[in-house]
Design a protein around this motif. Structure first.
Motif, PDB file in Angstrom:
ATOM      1  N   SER A 120     -25.384 -43.387  37.518  1.00 39.12           N
ATOM      2  CA  SER A 120     -26.302 -44.525  37.442  1.00 39.12           C
ATOM      3  C   SER A 120     -26.633 -44.991  38.855  1.00 39.12           C
ATOM      4  CB  SER A 120     -25.667 -45.655  36.644  1.00 39.12           C
ATOM      5  OG  SER A 120     -26.455 -46.807  36.820  1.00 39.12           O
ATOM      6  N   TYR A 121     -27.919 -45.104  39.121  1.00 42.11           N
ATOM      7  CA  TYR A 121     -28.347 -45.545  40.439  1.00 42.11           C
ATOM      8  C   TYR A 121     -28.080 -47.046  40.635  1.00 42.11           C
ATOM      9  CZ  TYR A 121     -31.039 -41.236  41.508  1.00 42.11           C
ATOM     10  OH  TYR A 121     -31.422 -39.962  41.791  1.00 42.11           O
ATOM     11  N   GLY A 122     -27.577 -47.717  39.615  1.00 39.55           N
ATOM     12  CA  GLY A 122     -27.295 -49.152  39.746  1.00 39.55           C
ATOM     13  C   GLY A 122     -28.078 -49.935  38.727  1.00 39.55           C
ATOM     14  N   ASP A 123     -28.039 -51.246  38.894  1.00 38.12           N
ATOM     15  CA  ASP A 123     -28.643 -52.089  37.864  1.00 38.12           C
ATOM     16  C   ASP A 123     -30.110 -52.400  38.105  1.00 38.12           C
ATOM     17  OD1 ASP A 123     -26.294 -52.165  36.555  1.00 38.12           O
ATOM     18  OD2 ASP A 123     -25.560 -53.963  37.594  1.00 38.12           O
ATOM     19  N   LYS A 124     -30.646 -51.836  39.137  1.00 40.97           N
ATOM     20  CA  LYS A 124     -32.035 -52.173  39.447  1.00 40.97           C
ATOM     21  C   LYS A 124     -32.970 -51.566  38.405  1.00 40.97           C
ATOM     22  CE  LYS A 124     -32.039 -50.555  43.592  1.00 40.97           C
ATOM     23  NZ  LYS A 124     -32.601 -50.244  44.903  1.00 40.97           N
ATOM     24  N   SER A 125     -34.191 -52.111  38.390  1.00 38.67           N
ATOM     25  CA  SER A 125     -35.144 -51.572  37.413  1.00 38.67           C
ATOM     26  C   SER A 125     -35.979 -50.477  38.076  1.00 38.67           C
ATOM     27  CB  SER A 125     -36.041 -52.682  36.899  1.00 38.67           C
ATOM     28  OG  SER A 125     -36.339 -53.577  37.931  1.00 38.67           O
ATOM     29  N   TYR A 126     -35.515 -49.291  37.917  1.00 41.24           N
ATOM     30  CA  TYR A 126     -36.271 -48.161  38.463  1.00 41.24           C
ATOM     31  C   TYR A 126     -37.417 -47.834  37.518  1.00 41.24           C
ATOM     32  CZ  TYR A 126     -32.585 -47.513  41.846  1.00 41.24           C
ATOM     33  OH  TYR A 126     -31.718 -47.702  42.877  1.00 41.24           O
ATOM     34  N   PRO A 127     -38.496 -47.364  38.049  1.00 38.90           N
ATOM     35  CA  PRO A 127     -39.675 -47.168  37.191  1.00 38.90           C
ATOM     36  C   PRO A 127     -39.431 -46.203  36.032  1.00 38.90           C
ATOM     37  CG  PRO A 127     -40.068 -46.375  39.440  1.00 38.90           C
ATOM     38  CD  PRO A 127     -38.767 -47.064  39.458  1.00 38.90           C
ATOM     39  N   TRP A 128     -38.635 -45.152  36.270  1.00 37.55           N
ATOM     40  CA  TRP A 128     -38.443 -44.184  35.182  1.00 37.55           C
ATOM     41  C   TRP A 128     -37.609 -44.743  34.035  1.00 37.55           C
ATOM     42  CZ3 TRP A 128     -36.797 -43.523  40.189  1.00 37.55           C
ATOM     43  CH2 TRP A 128     -35.427 -43.671  40.433  1.00 37.55           C
ATOM     44  N   ARG A 129     -36.956 -45.894  34.315  1.00 40.10           N
ATOM     45  CA  ARG A 129     -36.174 -46.511  33.244  1.00 40.10           C
ATOM     46  C   ARG A 129     -37.028 -47.469  32.432  1.00 40.10           C
ATOM     47  NH1 ARG A 129     -30.905 -48.755  36.470  1.00 40.10           N
ATOM     48  NH2 ARG A 129     -30.053 -46.762  37.150  1.00 40.10           N
TER      49      ARG A 129
END
Ligand SMILES: C[S@@+](CC[C@H](N)C(=O)[O-])C[C@H]1O[C@@H](n2cnc3c(N)ncnc32)[C@H](O)[C@@H]1O
Length: 802
Positions: free
Chosen positions: A143-152
């Motif tokens: 997991s890249y972390g809790d940020k809102s990445y666009p692909w999520r």
């Protein structure tokens, strides 16, 4: 790596790999799709908690400072920001050094790894450890972390992400790598996305730049003329801030672009990455790729440099598109923005020269100019066909596997390329497979036929014709004729062909293509009209322009060819073999009906019928109906022959001659069709058992197969097209009884013209008379008198020259 004398801990394992700067040998990178890019996969099972891979890169300590809007070579994604012991750190993995950690993708719902820091020589190294068992073939994720990445992003995420988020500098937070210039293709989501990473400012700046480029790209795509140097591919470095209105409209365009499943990015042929500034990106590969180095060494802004870079850019896009088509995922990189709302991949094709992807309907217009512009002329050996496999997999995907296999097994060169990219030739391949069934022994023949047509199409390129659909138009008729003459080695001085057979074959194939085109384009009136006009021209002029001379060239050869007495013996051997094979198959069929026996009898009967009828192509396709309803039969020549009239595919009335033995064999075959598993809807007289409703045997192949078994001295002469006629005559004569033979001799010597309704050409009758004379001589044991003579040299007494 294991410690001698016992198992090591995962951390110790990690340290060994950190020190060695190596990755585990069972990991590999794979291209997933154009959205996700590459990923890392395991070949073997990985135990939970094991060390998997290091996120290797340059470890930078920012001494409590964040890099402020830095715009340098390292800020191109792959930056892994984290805090450690109250200090900001970053692992910059932007350098493509072959390490795998930098390619591990994000999974925030069920990752199979987690990131932990491992201290080595005073620096924190980011290492991935398995959180569960990882199976062979599984992708490594964390997991890249809790940020809102666009692909999520889901719609809700998007809405949520529109509100400001605060960034947490928590020591334990290990956000994933951020990509300043993200190659993520989902432009619309990216425009809404507010990054919580330290690079927010930079990202939004980049977004605007990207948006502006996107805007430029889209408008330039629309404007782009039929040019190999498409303006939408050119890069701009200008600093430009779009207005809100522009941003909004660019958002719309971007969303549209997404819906259409096309991308404005270019794909690097070396690393597969999608980037917006491909020329700049190429610099990274200049050391490893001489072609890139050579292109970059050219004068900036020179046409040649642009051309070379375009060529290299298209190469990467081409490979990317191949992958998208193969995997059916990702976005296509098109050369020009299409007007239609929905992208149907099968409507696009790659240009042979520039490898850009264009609409099929545009390719014939594009190709001539592109060919002229391209230094990679089609005849040039520099065209790289190594990666030109079955390019348009979308087009070929829907084909039956038999056709696919045949095309796939072709030697992948420029001939294969044009075959595989010509819709009409693909349909021809399909019809040949239908015709010959899935008999692998015919595959070579089909491939040869297709390659013959591929070479024909390549030769048509020189006349500016780049597809058979385009060739089969009345205004191209004379260009087509010229091309056939050139290919078949027509010499205007000698007025003959070097390879007359080729001229004849190409003529027949063109006719077939015309029929295929008409049958498949019923709704397109213009195509049908053009094809009909072309066929009409062929009917009226082909004979005079091509086939007459081709046939004359063949006859010219006859003087030196083996139509002499030993040939007649071979025909006789062949004839006897057929008689024996037919008798034995008939016997077996009566005793034990089976598809195999049916097939044997059917093939031998077709071979006999074909030979007797001079291998007229109509014989193979005779229908059951024409045989069953042969009311209009006429007895000819003797009580042993009947003539039935059938309708050829072109609507002509064709007479087929059958002996009573053939009629008997056919009647037997008919009665066994059902029992021997012939498809009940198959309309053909020579239908194949255990096959589809459209398959039937072919006279030529049946003859070929039997000739090779009959122990003739010169079997090749029996198969030679120009000897079929003589073989037919001999067969007709061999079917006569002795008294009839005598009678024939007299009849032919004296009353030859009375038989004109059967012998269409007086010359044919003359030949028949000559052969009858030979047979009679054979019967009487005086054949030696004629040995070494050609048919022309045999004289028929009392016969006036015709
Ligand atoms: C560190 S790189 C990972 C390697 C990357 N896939 C590549 O081919 O270069 C991070 C980038 O990969 C892409 N990525 C990572 N995880 C993804 C996911 N789950 N879905 C889509 N794209 C993802 C995003 O473009 C992200 O910026």
């Amino acid at each position: 790596m294991e410690k001698r004398g016992g198992k090591i801990t995962p951390e110790q394992d990690a340290l060994q790999y950190i020190a060695a700067c190596r990755d585990k040998p069972f990991l590999e990178e794979r291209f997933i799709d154009s959205l996700k890019g590459k990923g890392v996969f395991s070949h073997k099972t990985i135990e939970p908690s094991s060390f998997v891979v290091e996120y290797r890169g340059k470890i930078i300590c920012h001494k409590n400072k964040r890099p402020e809007n830095r715009r340098g070579d390292t800020v191109n994604g792959f930056l892994y920001e984290f805090s450690w012991k109250g200090t900001q750190w970053c692992v910059d993995a932007s350098k493509e050094d072959g390490s795998l950690g930098r390619l591990v993708n994000d999974d925030h719902t069920s990752p199979n790894c987690e990131v932990r820091k491992v201290l080595c020589e005073g620096k924190p190294h980011l290492c991935l450890f398995a959180v569960e068992e990882i199976s062979p073939g599984e992708e490594i994720t964390y997991s890249y972390g809790d940020k809102s990445y666009p692909w999520r992003s889901t719609d809700e995420d998007l809405a949520a992400s529109n509100s400001e988020e605060s960034h947490s500098d928590d020591d334990d937070e290990l956000p994933g790598p951020s990509r300043g210039r993200d190659s993520f293709g989902n432009i619309s989501t990216r425009l809404h996305f507010r990054d919580s990473s330290p690079f927010t400012k930079l990202d939004s700046f980049q977004e605007k730049r990207n948006t502006r480029r996107q805007l430029k790209d889209i408008s330039s795509i629309q404007k782009e003329e039929d040019s190999a140097l498409s303006s939408n591919e050119r890069e701009s470095d200008g600093d430009y801030e779009p207005s809100d209105t522009e941003l909004k409209s660019s958002c719309k365009s971007a969303i549209k672009a997404k819906e259409k499943h096309i991308t404005a990015k270019n794909y690097c042929y070396v690393c597969g990455n999608g980037v917006r500034k491909i020329s700049r990106h190429f610099k990274k590969h200049a050391d490893e790729e001489p072609e890139i180095a050579a292109a970059l060494a050219l004068r900036k802004n020179s046409i040649e440099r642009r051309r070379q870079l375009d060529r290299l850019r298209n190469r990467g896009n081409y490979r990317h598109n191949q992958e998208v088509l193969r995997s059916n995922t990702g976005v296509l990189k098109l050369k020009r923005r299409p007007k239609d709302d929905v992208i149907n991949a099968s409507k696009f094709v790659h240009c042979l020269f520039c490898k850009g992807m264009l609409k099929r309907s545009e390719i014939s217009r594009h190709l001539p100019n592109c060919a002229k512009r391209s230094s990679d002329n089609v005849c040039s050996k520099t065209v790289d066909f190594s990666d030109v496999a079955l390019t348009e997999s979308e087009l070929l995907k829907n084909l039956p596997s038999g056709v696919w296999r045949i095309l796939r097994a072709m030697k992948q060169d420029e001939v294969a390329f044009v075959v595989q990219n010509d819709p009409l030739l693909i349909r021809m391949a399909q019809s040949l497979v239908d015709e010959y069934g899935n008999d692998p022994s015919k595959h070579d023949h089909i491939r040869q036929k297709l390659r013959e047509m591929g070479r024909f199409l390549l030769a048509l390129h020189d006349k500016g014709i780049f597809g058979f659909e385009y060739a089969i138009k009345p205004h191209n008729f004379y260009k087509v004729v010229d091309t056939v003459k050139n290919l078949a080695g027509f010499s205007a001085e000698e007025w003959r062909y070097k390879n007359p057979n080729l001229a004849l074959k190409l003529g027949n194939s063109l006719k077939t293509l015309g029929d295929i085109l008409i049958s498949g384009a019923a709704s397109d009136k213009k195509v049908v009209k053009d094809a009909n006009a072309f066929i009409k021209l062929c009917e009226n002029q082909w004979t005079e322009l091509v086939s007459q001379t081709a046939v004359a060239s063949l006859t010219g050869r006859k003087v030196n060819s083996p139509s002499t007495i030993p040939f007649t013996r071979d025909v006789q051997t062949f004839y006897r073999y057929l008689q024996k094979a037919s008798a034995s198959a008939t016997e077996s069929m009566t005793a034990n009906e089976s598809p195999q026996v049916y097939s044997a009898l059917c093939r031998v009967t077709l071979a006999q019928t074909s030979v007797i009828n001079k291998c007229a192509p109509e014989v193979s396709a005779m229908t059951l109906k024409s045989f069953q309803e042969r009311g209009d039969t006429t007895r000819v020549l003797s009580k042993h022959f009947i003539k039935i009239n059938i309708m050829s595919q072109t609507g002509e009335n064709v007479a087929v001659l059958l002996t009573s033995q053939l009629v008997n064999a056919l009647t037997l075959l008919l009665s066994k069709r059902h029992a021997c598993n012939v498809h009940e809807d198959n309309p053909f007289l020579f239908a194949k058992p255990d096959c589809s409703s459209s398959s039937h045997y072919h006279g030529g192949s049946c003859i070929k197969a039997i000739v090779s078994l009959c122990s003739a001295k010169n079997p090749e002469h029996l198969r030679s097209v120009h000897l079929y006629k003589h073989t037919a005559r001999i067969f007709q004569i061999l079917n006569l009884e002795n008294d009839e033979l005598d009678h024939l001799g007299k009849l032919l010597d004296h009353d030859i013209r009375a038989e004109r309704d059967y012998y269409r050409l007086p010359e044919a009758a003359v030949e028949l008379a000559k052969i009858a004379k030979l047979i009679l001589a054979m019967e009487k044991g005086s054949l030696e008198n004629f040995k070494g003579n050609s048919l022309e040299e045999i004289e028929i007494e009392g016969l006036c020259p015709v």
